[in-house]
Design a protein around this motif. Sequence first.
Motif, PDB file in Angstrom:
ATOM      1  N   ARG A   1       0.833  -1.207   0.000  1.00 25.11           N
ATOM      2  CA  ARG A   1       0.000   0.000   0.000  1.00 25.11           C
ATOM      3  C   ARG A   1       0.867   1.256   0.000  1.00 25.11           C
ATOM      4  NH1 ARG A   1      -2.036   4.031   2.968  1.00 25.11           N
ATOM      5  NH2 ARG A   1      -0.709   3.516   4.762  1.00 25.11           N
ATOM      6  N   LEU A   2       1.825   1.310   0.901  1.00 23.28           N
ATOM      7  CA  LEU A   2       2.684   2.492   0.977  1.00 23.28           C
ATOM      8  C   LEU A   2       3.504   2.675  -0.296  1.00 23.28           C
ATOM      9  CD1 LEU A   2       3.892   2.220   4.677  1.00 23.28           C
ATOM     10  CD2 LEU A   2       2.462   4.030   3.717  1.00 23.28           C
ATOM     11  N   ALA A   3       3.978   1.579  -0.878  1.00 26.75           N
ATOM     12  CA  ALA A   3       4.760   1.689  -2.117  1.00 26.75           C
ATOM     13  C   ALA A   3       3.906   2.225  -3.259  1.00 26.75           C
ATOM     14  CB  ALA A   3       5.351   0.326  -2.474  1.00 26.75           C
ATOM     15  N   VAL A   4       2.657   1.796  -3.333  1.00 25.13           N
ATOM     16  CA  VAL A   4       1.751   2.306  -4.369  1.00 25.13           C
ATOM     17  C   VAL A   4       1.531   3.799  -4.178  1.00 25.13           C
ATOM     18  CG1 VAL A   4      -0.623   2.265  -5.227  1.00 25.13           C
ATOM     19  CG2 VAL A   4       0.585   0.113  -4.806  1.00 25.13           C
ATOM     20  N   TYR A   5       1.192   4.202  -2.965  1.00 23.43           N
ATOM     21  CA  TYR A   5       0.859   5.598  -2.718  1.00 23.43           C
ATOM     22  C   TYR A   5       2.070   6.512  -2.868  1.00 23.43           C
ATOM     23  CZ  TYR A   5      -4.001   5.065  -1.546  1.00 23.43           C
ATOM     24  OH  TYR A   5      -5.350   4.846  -1.637  1.00 23.43           O
ATOM     25  N   HIS A   6       3.204   6.074  -2.355  1.00 27.45           N
ATOM     26  CA  HIS A   6       4.396   6.919  -2.486  1.00 27.45           C
ATOM     27  C   HIS A   6       4.877   6.964  -3.939  1.00 27.45           C
ATOM     28  CE1 HIS A   6       5.247   8.122   1.650  1.00 27.45           C
ATOM     29  NE2 HIS A   6       4.700   6.964   2.008  1.00 27.45           N
ATOM     30  N   GLY A   7       4.672   5.878  -4.676  1.00 22.52           N
ATOM     31  CA  GLY A   7       5.010   5.905  -6.090  1.00 22.52           C
ATOM     32  C   GLY A   7       4.159   6.903  -6.849  1.00 22.52           C
ATOM     33  N   PHE A   8       2.862   6.878  -6.603  1.00 21.68           N
ATOM     34  CA  PHE A   8       1.973   7.869  -7.221  1.00 21.68           C
ATOM     35  C   PHE A   8       2.387   9.281  -6.825  1.00 21.68           C
ATOM     36  CE2 PHE A   8      -1.756   4.972  -8.192  1.00 21.68           C
ATOM     37  CZ  PHE A   8      -1.968   5.432  -9.478  1.00 21.68           C
ATOM     38  N   ALA A   9       2.620   9.492  -5.536  1.00 18.76           N
ATOM     39  CA  ALA A   9       2.945  10.841  -5.057  1.00 18.76           C
ATOM     40  C   ALA A   9       4.219  11.367  -5.692  1.00 18.76           C
ATOM     41  CB  ALA A   9       3.076  10.822  -3.535  1.00 18.76           C
ATOM     42  N   ARG A  10       5.187  10.496  -5.850  1.00 16.29           N
ATOM     43  CA  ARG A  10       6.508  10.920  -6.332  1.00 16.29           C
ATOM     44  C   ARG A  10       6.542  11.104  -7.835  1.00 16.29           C
ATOM     45  NH1 ARG A  10       8.692   6.943  -4.573  1.00 16.29           N
ATOM     46  NH2 ARG A  10       9.089   5.724  -6.449  1.00 16.29           N
ATOM     47  N   THR A  11       5.878  10.222  -8.594  1.00 16.68           N
ATOM     48  CA  THR A  11       6.035  10.197 -10.051  1.00 16.68           C
ATOM     49  C   THR A  11       4.780  10.531 -10.831  1.00 16.68           C
ATOM     50  OG1 THR A  11       5.453   7.859 -10.331  1.00 16.68           O
ATOM     51  CG2 THR A  11       7.743   8.357  -9.723  1.00 16.68           C
ATOM     52  N   GLY A  12       3.615  10.491 -10.188  1.00 12.82           N
ATOM     53  CA  GLY A  12       2.366  10.721 -10.893  1.00 12.82           C
ATOM     54  C   GLY A  12       1.814   9.491 -11.576  1.00 12.82           C
ATOM     55  N   ARG A  13       2.440   8.339 -11.397  1.00  6.92           N
ATOM     56  CA  ARG A  13       1.938   7.110 -12.017  1.00  6.92           C
ATOM     57  C   ARG A  13       1.996   5.966 -11.010  1.00  6.92           C
ATOM     58  NH1 ARG A  13       5.661   3.384 -13.369  1.00  6.92           N
ATOM     59  NH2 ARG A  13       7.861   3.978 -13.274  1.00  6.92           N
ATOM     60  N   ALA A  14       1.263   4.894 -11.312  1.00  8.75           N
ATOM     61  CA  ALA A  14       1.241   3.733 -10.434  1.00  8.75           C
ATOM     62  C   ALA A  14       2.472   2.867 -10.679  1.00  8.75           C
ATOM     63  CB  ALA A  14      -0.019   2.906 -10.695  1.00  8.75           C
ATOM     64  N   PRO A  15       3.156   2.417  -9.631  1.00  3.31           N
ATOM     65  CA  PRO A  15       4.261   1.470  -9.832  1.00  3.31           C
ATOM     66  C   PRO A  15       3.739   0.155 -10.413  1.00  3.31           C
ATOM     67  CG  PRO A  15       4.278   2.374  -7.597  1.00  3.31           C
ATOM     68  CD  PRO A  15       2.975   2.761  -8.214  1.00  3.31           C
ATOM     69  N   SER A  16       4.541  -0.472 -11.260  1.00  4.79           N
ATOM     70  CA  SER A  16       4.187  -1.772 -11.818  1.00  4.79           C
ATOM     71  C   SER A  16       4.408  -2.862 -10.770  1.00  4.79           C
ATOM     72  CB  SER A  16       5.049  -2.063 -13.047  1.00  4.79           C
ATOM     73  OG  SER A  16       6.407  -2.215 -12.653  1.00  4.79           O
ATOM     74  N   VAL A  17       3.914  -4.062 -11.061  1.00  7.53           N
ATOM     75  CA  VAL A  17       4.132  -5.183 -10.148  1.00  7.53           C
ATOM     76  C   VAL A  17       5.624  -5.444  -9.945  1.00  7.53           C
ATOM     77  CG1 VAL A  17       3.840  -7.689  -9.885  1.00  7.53           C
ATOM     78  CG2 VAL A  17       1.875  -6.240 -10.447  1.00  7.53           C
ATOM     79  N   PRO A  18       6.461  -5.504 -11.006  1.00  7.12           N
ATOM     80  CA  PRO A  18       7.902  -5.677 -10.768  1.00  7.12           C
ATOM     81  C   PRO A  18       8.507  -4.549  -9.934  1.00  7.12           C
ATOM     82  CG  PRO A  18       7.381  -6.206 -13.039  1.00  7.12           C
ATOM     83  CD  PRO A  18       6.144  -5.595 -12.450  1.00  7.12           C
ATOM     84  N   GLU A  19       8.083  -3.316 -10.154  1.00  7.14           N
ATOM     85  CA  GLU A  19       8.589  -2.210  -9.346  1.00  7.14           C
ATOM     86  C   GLU A  19       8.180  -2.367  -7.886  1.00  7.14           C
ATOM     87  OE1 GLU A  19       8.793   1.489 -12.529  1.00  7.14           O
ATOM     88  OE2 GLU A  19       6.852   0.925 -11.677  1.00  7.14           O
ATOM     89  N   LEU A  20       6.937  -2.794  -7.654  1.00  4.32           N
ATOM     90  CA  LEU A  20       6.482  -2.996  -6.277  1.00  4.32           C
ATOM     91  C   LEU A  20       7.257  -4.122  -5.607  1.00  4.32           C
ATOM     92  CD1 LEU A  20       2.635  -2.584  -6.795  1.00  4.32           C
ATOM     93  CD2 LEU A  20       4.135  -1.042  -5.527  1.00  4.32           C
ATOM     94  N   ALA A  21       7.569  -5.166  -6.377  1.00  3.41           N
ATOM     95  CA  ALA A  21       8.366  -6.262  -5.821  1.00  3.41           C
ATOM     96  C   ALA A  21       9.740  -5.754  -5.398  1.00  3.41           C
ATOM     97  CB  ALA A  21       8.490  -7.390  -6.835  1.00  3.41           C
ATOM     98  N   ALA A  22      10.359  -4.934  -6.230  1.00  2.00           N
ATOM     99  CA  ALA A  22      11.683  -4.400  -5.894  1.00  2.00           C
ATOM    100  C   ALA A  22      11.622  -3.465  -4.692  1.00  2.00           C
ATOM    101  CB  ALA A  22      12.260  -3.663  -7.104  1.00  2.00           C
ATOM    102  N   LEU A  23      10.550  -2.693  -4.592  1.00  2.00           N
ATOM    103  CA  LEU A  23      10.426  -1.734  -3.500  1.00  2.00           C
ATOM    104  C   LEU A  23      10.115  -2.401  -2.169  1.00  2.00           C
ATOM    105  CD1 LEU A  23       8.368   1.001  -5.374  1.00  2.00           C
ATOM    106  CD2 LEU A  23      10.652   1.327  -4.407  1.00  2.00           C
ATOM    107  N   THR A  24       9.400  -3.524  -2.207  1.00  2.00           N
ATOM    108  CA  THR A  24       8.933  -4.153  -0.963  1.00  2.00           C
ATOM    109  C   THR A  24       9.720  -5.393  -0.568  1.00  2.00           C
ATOM    110  OG1 THR A  24       7.316  -5.504  -2.161  1.00  2.00           O
ATOM    111  CG2 THR A  24       6.589  -3.324  -1.365  1.00  2.00           C
TER     112      THR A  24
END
Length: 226
Positions: free
Chosen positions: A9-32
């Motif tokens: 949840r936090l990775a999705v929201y912070h990704g949106f806040a930072r970049t204006g787009r939703a992180p992909s599943v691979p990006e979320l895997a790397a972040l979490t």
Amino acid sequence: MSSGTERVRLAVYHGFARTGRAPSVPELAALTGLALDEVRQELHALHGSHDVVLNPQDNDQVVMAHPFASVPLGFSVMGATTLWWGGCAWDSFAIPHLLQDEPDVLVATRCPACDTPHAWVIGRDAPPQRGTQVAHFLTPMHRAWDDVVHTCANQRLFCSTDCVDTWLRRTAQERGYVMDLGTLWRLARDWYTGRLEPGYTRRDPDSAFAYFAEVGLHGSFWGLPD
């Protein structure tokens, strides 16, 4: 909410806040640090709890994480260096209240009735100057999650109540709820407070009704007395 769900949840929201787009599943895997299948499982859990909205045709795509959207729904929100899609009038006005590094944003849209362009600088200190523009919300709150993308796509800003009436006649829709921009700003101001922080929980119905009444809303559309 499990620790894995909260991390996603936090990775999705912070990704949106930072970049204006939703992180992909691979990006979320790397972040979490979670496996791809674990990320997908957590996204499904977040969809079920209404913390994100997934694309029904592609469950790897986050369509909305209110107040952010990954698809255009009628609003652009421009910060100092980032462009977001606002999920609706409510969400677009909420973004500068949620993002403390953005003292104000430029919210732009077009009137659904006559296509007139509108733009406002929305900040945290005061609502935009009063004018003839109004917000019209089509779907009552108790039905909002029946089809939340449709609900958000029909929370729009119009030139005036005359344009609302024109659009309703043209689309054969029943009138929903009309509010001025000051009320919309107050509705947006604290609705998402804390959403970028660990441990955030969505408002329960009683606290939501109390909030709606506090900002000046009324009537059965909001689950409140007339």
